[in-house]
Design a protein around this motif. Structure first.
Motif, PDB file in Angstrom:
ATOM      1  N   ALA A  39       6.446  29.808  -1.932  1.00 55.27           N
ATOM      2  CA  ALA A  39       7.557  28.856  -1.877  1.00 55.27           C
ATOM      3  C   ALA A  39       7.060  27.413  -1.758  1.00 55.27           C
ATOM      4  CB  ALA A  39       8.462  29.193  -0.699  1.00 55.27           C
ATOM      5  N   LYS A  41       4.091  26.077  -2.639  1.00 55.95           N
ATOM      6  CA  LYS A  41       3.382  25.616  -3.840  1.00 55.95           C
ATOM      7  C   LYS A  41       4.280  25.584  -5.060  1.00 55.95           C
ATOM      8  CE  LYS A  41      -0.743  25.114  -2.137  1.00 55.95           C
ATOM      9  NZ  LYS A  41      -1.505  23.892  -2.177  1.00 55.95           N
ATOM     10  N   GLY A  42       5.441  26.228  -4.988  1.00 55.56           N
ATOM     11  CA  GLY A  42       6.347  26.243  -6.130  1.00 55.56           C
ATOM     12  C   GLY A  42       5.753  26.948  -7.332  1.00 55.56           C
ATOM     13  N   THR A  44       5.050  29.673 -10.299  1.00 56.76           N
ATOM     14  CA  THR A  44       5.930  30.346 -11.252  1.00 56.76           C
ATOM     15  C   THR A  44       5.317  31.681 -11.640  1.00 56.76           C
ATOM     16  OG1 THR A  44       4.860  29.261 -13.117  1.00 56.76           O
ATOM     17  CG2 THR A  44       6.791  28.168 -12.186  1.00 56.76           C
TER      18      THR A  44
END
Length: 88
Positions: A39, A41-42, A44
């Motif tokens: 969450a 570090k975002g 994908t």
């Protein structure tokens, strides 16, 4: 002798319960840290795959093996006390 074996069996059962609890707690903490890392570090991609890879690395880590000290330390202490009492 029978009382000693009964004591050792009871101790092993208790230590197994403690080991299981500590092991589950440590694994869940690692899972929470991986989710938080994802969450923050975002990142994908597939989150579940990321967590599974992290837990696989955790399974081979030193921290996981150190939990075995739950067995080693108490049994070693008892063996030391028995040795000191009987042979000193």
């Amino acid at each position: 002798m029978f009382a000693f074996l009964r004591l050792v069996l009871l101790l092993l059962i208790i230590l197994t319960l403690i080991y299981g609890g500590v092991s589950l707690y440590s694994r869940e903490r690692r899972r929470a840290k991986l989710k938080q890392h994802w969450a923050v570090k975002g990142l994908t991609g597939d989150r579940q795959s990321f967590i599974q890879r992290g837990l696989k690395q955790y399974d081979h880590s030193l921290r996981r093996r150190l939990i075995l000290l739950v067995y080693i330390l108490p049994l070693s202490a008892i063996a030391l006390v028995i040795y000191v009492v009987n042979f000193s």
